[in-house]
Design an enzyme around this catalytic site. Structure first.
Site, PDB file in Angstrom:
ATOM      1  CG  ASN A 196      -1.740   1.205   1.430  1.00  0.00           C
ATOM      2  OD1 ASN A 196      -1.866   1.851   0.399  1.00  0.00           O
ATOM      3  ND2 ASN A 196      -2.784   1.190   2.312  1.00  0.00           N
ATOM      4  CD  GLU A 221     -10.851  -2.321  14.097  1.00  0.00           C
ATOM      5  OE1 GLU A 221     -10.045  -3.073  14.367  1.00  0.00           O
ATOM      6  OE2 GLU A 221     -11.131  -2.823  12.659  1.00  0.00           O
ATOM      7  CG  ASN A 222      -9.344   0.523  18.993  1.00  0.00           C
ATOM      8  OD1 ASN A 222      -9.193  -0.569  19.436  1.00  0.00           O
ATOM      9  ND2 ASN A 222      -8.970   0.561  17.788  1.00  0.00           N
ATOM     10  CG  HIS A 277     -12.462   3.776   3.178  1.00  0.00           C
ATOM     11  ND1 HIS A 277     -13.146   4.656   4.113  1.00  0.00           N
ATOM     12  CD2 HIS A 277     -11.274   3.721   3.303  1.00  0.00           C
ATOM     13  CE1 HIS A 277     -12.274   5.384   4.647  1.00  0.00           C
ATOM     14  NE2 HIS A 277     -11.087   4.985   4.069  1.00  0.00           N
ATOM     15  CG  ASP A 315      -4.455  10.133  18.647  1.00  0.00           C
ATOM     16  OD1 ASP A 315      -5.568   9.444  18.815  1.00  0.00           O
ATOM     17  OD2 ASP A 315      -3.459   9.641  18.610  1.00  0.00           O
ATOM     18  CG  LEU A 331     -16.498   5.275  12.214  1.00  0.00           C
ATOM     19  CD1 LEU A 331     -17.353   5.245  13.391  1.00  0.00           C
ATOM     20  CD2 LEU A 331     -17.217   6.162  11.232  1.00  0.00           C
ATOM     21  NE  ARG A 363      -6.219   1.565  -0.021  1.00  0.00           N
ATOM     22  CZ  ARG A 363      -6.316   2.832   0.637  1.00  0.00           C
ATOM     23  NH1 ARG A 363      -5.176   3.078   1.103  1.00  0.00           N
ATOM     24  NH2 ARG A 363      -7.419   3.490   0.559  1.00  0.00           N
ATOM     25  CG  ASN A 375      -6.610  10.111  10.181  1.00  0.00           C
ATOM     26  OD1 ASN A 375      -7.244  10.823  11.010  1.00  0.00           O
ATOM     27  ND2 ASN A 375      -5.484  10.297   9.647  1.00  0.00           N
ATOM     28  N   GLY A 376      -9.309   8.414   7.956  1.00  0.00           N
ATOM     29  CA  GLY A 376     -10.299   8.566   7.023  1.00  0.00           C
ATOM     30  C   GLY A 376     -11.555   7.640   7.192  1.00  0.00           C
ATOM     31  NE  ARG A 402      -9.139  12.480   3.090  1.00  0.00           N
ATOM     32  CZ  ARG A 402      -9.111  11.505   2.765  1.00  0.00           C
ATOM     33  NH1 ARG A 402     -10.234  10.632   3.025  1.00  0.00           N
ATOM     34  NH2 ARG A 402      -7.976  10.549   2.638  1.00  0.00           N
ATOM     35  NE  ARG A 426      -4.996   6.349  20.529  1.00  0.00           N
ATOM     36  CZ  ARG A 426      -4.111   5.649  19.616  1.00  0.00           C
ATOM     37  NH1 ARG A 426      -3.781   4.371  20.233  1.00  0.00           N
ATOM     38  NH2 ARG A 426      -3.530   5.783  18.519  1.00  0.00           N
ATOM     39  CD  GLU A 443      -8.741  -1.193   4.522  1.00  0.00           C
ATOM     40  OE1 GLU A 443      -8.065  -1.010   5.633  1.00  0.00           O
ATOM     41  OE2 GLU A 443      -9.004  -0.452   3.509  1.00  0.00           O
ATOM     42  CB  VAL A 477     -12.533   5.980  15.380  1.00  0.00           C
ATOM     43  CG1 VAL A 477     -13.680   6.607  16.131  1.00  0.00           C
ATOM     44  CG2 VAL A 477     -11.514   6.987  15.069  1.00  0.00           C
TER      45      VAL A 477
END
Ligand code: ADP
Length: 399
Positions: free
Chosen positions: A11, A334-335, A181, A283, A210, A92, A212-213, A242, A285, A385, A332
């Protein structure tokens, strides 16, 4: 130990190179790495091979130099990449335009076509091609397969794919909604159905990627009917840097009153906006910590983010009519426990009930986070991915 028969997944971004070596028979990850800040004064590389990791600050003037360093790091592991018997390489590629609807073996013609459609994705496709060229120079005899981020969405129905724009202009410049995606939305929607023990063709899902993109999709029986990203990955949800959806009139206004060039506005919308633009940080978090600490700018950014996300969840519930599953994925999704809870809060009347205890569980495995009596099953399904690209590369190369 060797990597014979394995698949290399690449990638290549504008200043980064991510790679993985996977065993397609077992899905085992054998090697994993990331070179960052390629072309800048100091670059870095992280390389992991069968449990041992190397991190270095180095000088990597271009992607070829990055690949050469990766080859050296493998050599230090006792692996001669050029003569290792890799079975395929999966690359990719961000934009497939109206030319590529499925993973495709990279021939000279395919390479030229990816180059031709690069004008649709000037921030992404040229970097993908540099990666393809650098790896092909190293591994000329290993079949290379392009896996397109747009492919899953290539059959979006007209009503979701078309902008309300003069058709002659739209047709001439291939302006329509392509979606991105796709590898993740396809993998996650299939994995969710499998995890639920249901036939994919019978499950209607809203997939929320969800990271960063960020993008959402409405998937009816395995077939996507809408998605939030459009002609470019700029449209839709609020993202790390973005804008997501924005009134196009703002472009004209900034050009008129702020004397900004098209390039300035492109950079503003893609790199200096979203969560970062609203609160100085992308970020998630750190944003959640600031929200907890009562930081106003972070709280406002979080509310804008959630508002947009909830708007699309509502829209896709109407589009699908019946929703069986809502699936969260990527960094995001997943966490970030609060994002999942807050984006679906107060929707009991629509059959959506989150179980707070289940939602708080941390795991790398797919899991249900709704209550047993929730009409809509809400899940967390980690995306992968690289694995999806590896499987696609094997399928195409093996033909
Ligand atoms: P991309 O592939 O688009 O770069 P990722 O899918 O890796 O992005 O997601 C990155 C995002 O996930 C970052 O905003 C990061 O802060 C967020 N993230 C990762 N772990 C957590 C966590 N434990 N809690 C909240 N957010 C997290």
């Amino acid at each position: 130990m060797t990597i014979e028969g394995s698949v290399l997944v690449v990638n290549a971004g504008s200043s980064s190179l991510k790679y993985q070596v996977l065993d397609p028979a077992t899905d085992e990850v054998i090697a994993d790495g990331l070179a960052e800040r390629i072309g800048e004064a100091t670059s870095s590389i992280k390389h992991w091979y069968r449990g041992s990791e190397v991190r270095r600050e180095v000088s990597l003037p271009d992607h070829r130099a990055a690949i050469a360093l990766v080859v050296d790091l493998f050599a230090a592991d006792g692996v001669d990449v050029a003569d290792s018997g890799l079975s395929a390489v999966g690359h990719r590629v961000v934009h497939g335009g109206r030319s590529f609807f499925a993973p495709t073996l990279i021939t000279d013609e395919v390479h030229s076509e990816i180059e031709r459609i690069s004008s649709l994705a000037p921030l992404h496709n040229p970097a993908n091609l540099i990666g393809i060229d650098a790896v092909t120079a190293l591994l000329p005899d290993v079949p290379a397969v392009a896996v397109f981020d747009t492919a899953f969405f290539s059959d979006l129905p007209d009503e979701a794919a078309l902008y309300a724009l003069d058709s002659a202009v739209a047709d001439e410049y291939a302006i329509r909604r392509y979606g991105f995606h796709g590898t993740s939305h396809e993998y996650v929607s299939a994995r969710a159905a499998e995890f639920l023990g249901r036939d994919l063709a019978e499950v209607n899902q809203i997939v929320l990627h969800l990271g960063n993109g960020a993008s959402a999709s409405a998937v009816r029986g395995g077939v996507p009917v809408d998605t939030t990203m459009g002609m470019t990955p700029l449209e839709g949800l609020v993202m790390g840097t973005r804008t997501g959806d924005i009134d196009a009139g703002i472009v004209f206004q900034l050009a008129r009153v702020a004397d900004m060039s098209i390039q300035d506005i492109d950079t503003l919308f893609n790199k200096r906006s979203g969560l970062k633009g609203l609160c100085g940080e992308n970020d998630f978090r750190a944003i959640l910590e600031r929200v907890d600490a009562g930081d106003e700018a972070a709280d406002r950014a979080y509310r804008v983010y959630l508002h947009r996300l909830r708007r699309y969840i509502g829209a896709y519930m109407i589009e699908l009519g019946r929703v069986d599953a809502i699936v969260f994925t990527a960094g995001v999704g997943e966490n970030a426990v609060p994002v999942r809870a807050d984006s679906l809060a107060g929707l009991e009347n629509y059959g959506i009930r989150i179980d707070a205890e289940r939602n708080a569980v941390r795991s790398d495995e797919p899991r249900v986070i709704s209550t047993d009596d929730s009409a809509v099953t809400v899940l967390v399904v980690p995306t992968n991915e690289e694995l999806a690209i590896a499987r696609a590369a094997v399928a195409v190369a093996g033909m």
